[in-house]
Design an enzyme around this catalytic site. Structure first.
Site, short mmCIF file in Angstrom:
data_model
loop_
_atom_site.label_atom_id
_atom_site.label_comp_id
_atom_site.label_asym_id
_atom_site.label_seq_id
_atom_site.Cartn_x
_atom_site.Cartn_y
_atom_site.Cartn_z
N LYS A 209 56.46 -56.29 -19.96
CA LYS A 209 56.19 -55.92 -18.57
C LYS A 209 56.82 -56.93 -17.63
CE LYS A 209 53.09 -56.77 -15.47
NZ LYS A 209 53.88 -56.56 -14.21
N GLY B 82 52.68 -66.97 -16.18
CA GLY B 82 52.18 -66.65 -14.84
C GLY B 82 51.11 -67.63 -14.43
N CYS C 129 57.20 -73.27 -11.91
CA CYS C 129 55.91 -73.72 -12.41
C CYS C 129 55.90 -75.20 -12.76
CB CYS C 129 55.47 -72.88 -13.61
SG CYS C 129 56.73 -72.71 -14.88
#
Length: 504
Positions: A195, A247, A303
């Site tokens: 995804k 994420g 990140c």
């Protein structure tokens, strides 16, 4: 910076022209079982420079996840599981070659979809190709091991794929992050359902299309859609044997809970609030640029960003002066221009988040530069934030503790070594850290004391596929990249052969 309405119109027209160029001969949708599916509700992929949609992208749902997982298992059972490492390697090399042939097309999609300066977008597409090529190379070295078991026992191990694995990737490095998941997963012999992020799906969808005829239908599936629907369904799916997620920490913990209900392994690469310790002997010419690269590259949407500079009090004044000068040298502009060194944030939502943090920082600390949007009217429609630097920061401040994910740097000071380590480790995150010093012994001592999965010395990066990438604490666990990632996508089986047969 200055600009004009004619500049504004020129940028807008240039981008609309590039939208037409990038989508003229390509459709975008779900890639399931070797077919492009374009039915159903859509969501516009938005250009963050001019605030206009590039193209409408169909959005998948839980039923599409079921179809993709079923197709993946069919492909795995039908032929992919029987392919040897030599065959998988050849196919990965073929895919990398197809991506290379379309590198400029993928670069344009990445630039338009994310707002990255085109030079950065090109480098990241090249990084994705390099990652695929690395795993194409190493998968042929796949080995088990023999374990001494005694005179009457032959004991050995083999490594085998899980079957069907799921990947969920973020919006800041769309194609590169996808390669971090797909490269090792396919090399290890799995079929994949991936995804991409809702905000930036275009390059990944196109890369999947370029695998047509290379992998058996169903081996590689890409499903655009909302994380709350597609991502959740993928994490919860009973027939997905492993999930790898990159994420935010909040979403990652939800993925882990969903996988825990069916005892499925996960790899999590999550948030960060990375320190860079500048010691008194540091070469500030190198270190200032290293910290700037680590916070202003990709507009700070990284990140492992060096968002906390922890500087010895004897050099903080010089460091600060030079760092502010460097911050103010960045060229905010049209990402399609090779001269631009900083583009907009990827979405209006992220722009509002970053500006909220900037307002908080202004109330907590001393604003040294930036803190607003550029005054160039040609950039008024984009989600631009100036490189922002705060001084006089302490670890108790919000801007020093929470991940901002934008071009916002904090500077704080230390006096003694132990204080620097305490400040650096005083965070729930542990993804990366930096060290600025010319003393080799201090490098090794500090690297050992820092509670982070990645340690950079006198530079930011480079990130190469040979080295494992991942953090500690709330920055996640498991690794992307390196041989470790390949192992994460395989299971170890021990085989005991008893040689003592009394009837012989």
């Amino acid at each position: 910076m200055s600009g004009s309405h004619s500049d504004d119109r020129a940028i807008a027209e240039r981008h609309r022209s590039k939208h037409r160029e990038a989508t003229a001969d390509v459709e975008f949708g779900a890639w399931i079982d070797g077919e492009l599916l374009t039915d159903g509700p859509t969501r516009g992929a938005e250009d963050p420079v001019i605030g206009r949609f590039i193209v409408e992208v169909p959005q998948c749902d839980a039923a599409d996840v079921d179809a993709a997982v079923e197709a993946a298992w069919d492909a795995f059972d039908r032929e992919w599981d029987g392919r040897g490492a030599r065959d998988r390697s050849a196919r990965l090399f073929d895919w990398a070659e197809a991506l290379e042939e379309h590198k400029e097309e993928l670069t344009l999609l990445e630039c338009l979809d994310c707002g990255k300066p085109i030079s950065q977008a090109r480098g990241e597409v090249e990084g994705a190709i390099d990652t695929i090529e690395f795993y194409a190379s190493v998968c042929r070295a796949e080995r088990g091991s023999e374990i001494p078991g005694g005179e009457d026992l032959h004991l050995y191990t083999t490594r085998e794929p899980y079957g069907v694995v799921g990947g969920i990737v973020p919006w800041n490095y769309p194609l590169w992050a996808a390669a971090w998941k797909l490269g090792p997963a396919l090399a290890a012999g799995n079929a994949c359902v991936l995804k991409p992020a809702s905000d930036t799906p275009l390059s990944t969808i196109r890369a999947a299309q370029l695998s047509e005829g290379i992998f058996p239908d169903g081996v590689l599936n890409v499903l655009p859609g909302a994380g709350s629907e597609v991502g959740q369904a993928l994490a919860e799916h009973d027939d997905v044997r492993k999930v790898s997620f990159t994420g935010s920490t909040d979403v990652g913990s939800g993925v882990m809970r969903a996988a825990a209900d069916r005892v499925a392994p996960v790899t999590l690469e999550l948030g960060g609030k990375s320190p860079f310790i500048v010691f008194p002997d540091a070469d500030l010419g190198k270190v200032v640029q290293a910290v700037a690269d680590g916070i202003f590259y990709s507009t700070g949407e990284i990140c492992d960003a060096f968002s906390r500079a922890i500087v010895h009090e004897s050099v903080v004044d010089e460091f600060t002066d030079r760092f502010v000068e460097t911050a103010e040298s960045y060229v905010l502009g049209d990402p399609l221009s090779e001269e631009t060194t900083m583009g907009p944030l990827t979405s209006e939502r992220q722009f509002e988040t970053v500006m909220d943090y900037v307002r908080t920082g202004k109330s907590e600390a001393e604003l040294l530069c930036g803190g607003g949007t550029p005054d160039d009217p040609a950039l008024a429609d984009g989600w631009y934030v100036e490189p922002t630097v705060f001084g006089g920061v302490t670890n108790e401040m919000t801007v020093a503790r929470e991940e901002i994910f934008g071009p916002v740097q904090t500077i704080q000071t230390f006096e003694e070594y132990e204080e620097a380590i305490e400040l650096a480790n005083d965070t729930p995150y542990g993804l990366a850290a930096g060290i600025g010093t010319e003393r080799t012994s201090l490098v090794h001592r500090t690297a050992d004391d820092l509670d982070a999965g990645l340690v950079y010395v006198n530079a930011y990066g480079p990130i190469i596929p040979e080295a494992p990438y991942g953090g500690f604490k709330q920055s996640g666990f498991g690794k992307d990249l390196g041989l470790e990632a390949l192992e994460h996508y395989q299971r170890t089986k021990s085989v005991y052969v008893n040689l003592d047969d009394p009837e012989l």
